[in-house]
Design a protein around this motif. Sequence first.
Motif, short mmCIF file in Angstrom:
data_model
loop_
_atom_site.label_atom_id
_atom_site.label_comp_id
_atom_site.label_asym_id
_atom_site.label_seq_id
_atom_site.Cartn_x
_atom_site.Cartn_y
_atom_site.Cartn_z
N SER A 158 -4.72 -6.40 4.85
CA SER A 158 -4.62 -7.31 3.71
C SER A 158 -4.15 -6.62 2.45
CB SER A 158 -5.96 -8.00 3.45
OG SER A 158 -6.95 -7.03 3.11
N GLY A 159 -4.29 -5.31 2.38
CA GLY A 159 -3.87 -4.57 1.19
C GLY A 159 -2.42 -4.13 1.21
N LEU A 160 -1.68 -4.52 2.25
CA LEU A 160 -0.29 -4.08 2.39
C LEU A 160 0.66 -5.15 1.86
CD1 LEU A 160 -0.45 -2.67 6.03
CD2 LEU A 160 -0.82 -1.44 3.88
N GLY A 161 1.77 -4.70 1.28
CA GLY A 161 2.77 -5.64 0.78
C GLY A 161 3.56 -6.32 1.87
N VAL A 162 3.75 -5.64 2.99
CA VAL A 162 4.44 -6.21 4.14
C VAL A 162 3.64 -5.88 5.39
CG1 VAL A 162 6.73 -6.05 3.07
CG2 VAL A 162 5.89 -4.15 4.47
N GLY A 163 3.93 -6.60 6.47
CA GLY A 163 3.18 -6.40 7.71
C GLY A 163 3.69 -5.23 8.52
N ASN A 164 4.04 -5.51 9.77
CA ASN A 164 4.44 -4.44 10.68
C ASN A 164 5.92 -4.12 10.61
OD1 ASN A 164 1.87 -3.96 11.78
ND2 ASN A 164 2.06 -5.78 13.05
#
Length: 331
Positions: free
Chosen positions: A325-331
């Motif tokens: 949840s703390g990331l700007g983009v996923g994988n």
Amino acid sequence: MRTRTLGSTGPAVSALGLGAMGMSDAYGPTDRAESIATVHAALEAGVTLIDTGDFYAMGHNELLLAEALRGRDRDSYQLSVKFGALRGPGHIFSGTDGRPEAVKNFLAYSLTRLGTDHIDIYRPARLDPAVPIEETVGAIKEMVDAGYVRHIGLSEVDAATVRRAHAVHPIADLQIEYSLISRAVEAEVLPTLRELGIGLTAYGVLGRGLISGHWSAGRNGAPGDSRGFGPRFSPGNVEHNLGLVEALRRVAGSKGCTVAQLVIAWVAAQGEDIVPLAGARTRERLAEALPAMRLNLTPDDLAEIEKAVPQGAARGDRYPAAFMSGLGVGN
């Protein structure tokens, strides 16, 4: 070692950077003498960009780098430092602090631990959801104006946040995970960086070792090795992901290089505005990574690599669920 410039306003740095986290944190026991020798070997090979974080083993990494860099010409290397991650006893992560007063506090401690009078690129490690990015970047701008910071960077944020930050002060680069198995940045973030003239420093180019060609299914992580909690390393996922590595191994064999060299070269080939970070903990791994920057990948090579590992081919998220949840983009 060739150089690349981080965006339109950032510094000229070595085309391959050194990620120092693993020398202190996250991947199990480390060897201080070997870590220092690896930093020295990197500098002697022409690597100038060294990336760290003030929360890597609670300041240990900065103290280690201070020891390794002692006596070196300060203008001969660039320090990229992340701040803001909060950790408690036991090194448990407990949030992010991007308040302006915290920015200056974190910076003062980093300058002292590193034994330097300035940081070349200073960046929040993650976006603080309680603090507008304009306030965090504004505080760093004050430190730029005061001479304590040379350039401002970002880490793991989305395209909209990049735009907001860049409107406050020119951003030199975004540090974000980018590899053959982590390509979400390509959809919106990378085009935004190029539109605004912002560079990209790519960490995790070897997928934390998963696509280095040296990992094996059933390998037991050493005490303190966080990869044991990584979804891509979990049973069921890891076997599938290592199958991708075997496909890459065949391509690497045709190029006369190792898998690690191939995947680092692939990241570097995605644009002159991208600088891969090699997270080498030993001189052996550094020596393997360095020739990747001399590897010329043709359009046919890139097509073969894409065929071996299509976008989205990896199984598992790049971080445990609590951190996604703390990331700007996923994988």
